[in-house]
Scaffold this active site. Sequence first.
Site, PDB file in Angstrom:
ATOM      1  N   GLU A  53     -29.424 -54.369  11.163  1.00 29.23           N
ATOM      2  CA  GLU A  53     -30.141 -54.406   9.883  1.00 29.23           C
ATOM      3  C   GLU A  53     -29.270 -54.989   8.784  1.00 29.23           C
ATOM      4  O   GLU A  53     -29.636 -55.946   8.116  1.00 29.23           O
ATOM      5  CB  GLU A  53     -30.616 -53.008   9.476  1.00 29.23           C
ATOM      6  CG  GLU A  53     -31.351 -53.001   8.152  1.00 29.23           C
ATOM      7  CD  GLU A  53     -31.829 -51.619   7.728  1.00 29.23           C
ATOM      8  OE1 GLU A  53     -32.205 -51.475   6.548  1.00 29.23           O
ATOM      9  OE2 GLU A  53     -31.826 -50.692   8.555  1.00 29.23           O
ATOM     10  N   HIS A  72     -23.817 -48.101  10.473  1.00 29.84           N
ATOM     11  CA  HIS A  72     -25.082 -48.809  10.304  1.00 29.84           C
ATOM     12  C   HIS A  72     -25.149 -49.290   8.864  1.00 29.84           C
ATOM     13  O   HIS A  72     -24.405 -48.789   8.013  1.00 29.84           O
ATOM     14  CB  HIS A  72     -26.274 -47.898  10.622  1.00 29.84           C
ATOM     15  CG  HIS A  72     -27.569 -48.630  10.774  1.00 29.84           C
ATOM     16  ND1 HIS A  72     -28.651 -48.415   9.952  1.00 29.84           N
ATOM     17  CD2 HIS A  72     -27.951 -49.595  11.662  1.00 29.84           C
ATOM     18  CE1 HIS A  72     -29.656 -49.196  10.331  1.00 29.84           C
ATOM     19  NE2 HIS A  72     -29.250 -49.926  11.368  1.00 29.84           N
ATOM     20  N   HIS A  98     -13.842 -38.326  14.724  1.00 27.99           N
ATOM     21  CA  HIS A  98     -14.997 -37.866  15.488  1.00 27.99           C
ATOM     22  C   HIS A  98     -16.215 -37.554  14.607  1.00 27.99           C
ATOM     23  O   HIS A  98     -16.140 -36.791  13.651  1.00 27.99           O
ATOM     24  CB  HIS A  98     -14.643 -36.601  16.269  1.00 27.99           C
ATOM     25  CG  HIS A  98     -13.405 -36.738  17.095  1.00 27.99           C
ATOM     26  ND1 HIS A  98     -13.275 -37.659  18.117  1.00 27.99           N
ATOM     27  CD2 HIS A  98     -12.219 -36.080  17.047  1.00 27.99           C
ATOM     28  CE1 HIS A  98     -12.074 -37.551  18.657  1.00 27.99           C
ATOM     29  NE2 HIS A  98     -11.412 -36.614  18.025  1.00 27.99           N
ATOM     30  N   HIS A 103     -21.910 -45.699   6.484  1.00 25.56           N
ATOM     31  CA  HIS A 103     -23.183 -46.396   6.295  1.00 25.56           C
ATOM     32  C   HIS A 103     -23.039 -47.431   5.196  1.00 25.56           C
ATOM     33  O   HIS A 103     -22.678 -47.116   4.071  1.00 25.56           O
ATOM     34  CB  HIS A 103     -24.310 -45.413   5.957  1.00 25.56           C
ATOM     35  CG  HIS A 103     -25.662 -45.966   6.322  1.00 25.56           C
ATOM     36  ND1 HIS A 103     -26.251 -46.991   5.620  1.00 25.56           N
ATOM     37  CD2 HIS A 103     -26.504 -45.663   7.343  1.00 25.56           C
ATOM     38  CE1 HIS A 103     -27.420 -47.290   6.181  1.00 25.56           C
ATOM     39  NE2 HIS A 103     -27.586 -46.500   7.233  1.00 25.56           N
TER      40      HIS A 103
END
Length: 200
Positions: A53, A72, A98, A103
Site C-alpha cells: 500500500e 506496513h 519482538h 507503520h
Amino acid sequence: MIGKSIRTPWFAGADAPEVSEKSFISTTATLIGKVVIKDYVLVSPGASLRADEGGEIHVCHNANVQDNVIMHGLKDKRVEIDGEAYSIFIGANSSCAHASIIHGPASVGENTFIGFTAVVHSSQIGNDCFIGHGAKVIGVTIPDGKFVPHGAIITTAAEVAKLTEVPADLKGFNEEVVEVNTDLAKCYLEAYGHMSPTFP
C-alpha cells in the site's frame, strides 16, 4: 515467504522484494512488494513487511527485524531520506524487537532500538534512540539520542520536549542486540543458505 511483484491501482509498475544474499529471511516471514533488505539483516519468524500500500520498505545493513514484527504503510504517504521517498525506512544497526509495529510513513534512524510491542506510527525516530517496551510514538519526530520510557505514549511536540537522553545503563543495549542478531544472520546463512524451507 518472499512474494512476487505486486501491482496495485496506485503503483504504475510492479515491484518485488530485493533481498541481499548476505541476509537471512525466515521462511515464515512475509515480504510483499518493494521491500529492500540490505546486508547482514536478520528477518525472524512471523515478521510481516508489506509494501503493498504505502510503497518501499527499506531496511539498512546490520539492522534486525525480530519475531512477529509488523511493517506496513499508508497509500500516498512517505518520509524523505536523502532525497528519496519511502513508506518505511529503518537505519543501519537498528533493532525492531519482538512484536513491534512500525507503520508508515515512518523512519527509524541508525543505532536505534524499538522495544517489544512498541508502536511507531507516522513518526520519525532519530539516531541512537531507545523506544521502550510497549511505548507508543504517534505523529511526532523524536530527536537523536532520546529515551521513550517503557509504556509511554508520545503524541505531541510538548511530550517530545520532555524526553530525556538515553540512560547510561541502556546506551550499549542496542549495540549488543545488533551484534547478536548480525551473528545469527551469518550463522543461519552458513547452516541453511539464504532462505531454507528447513528453517522455521
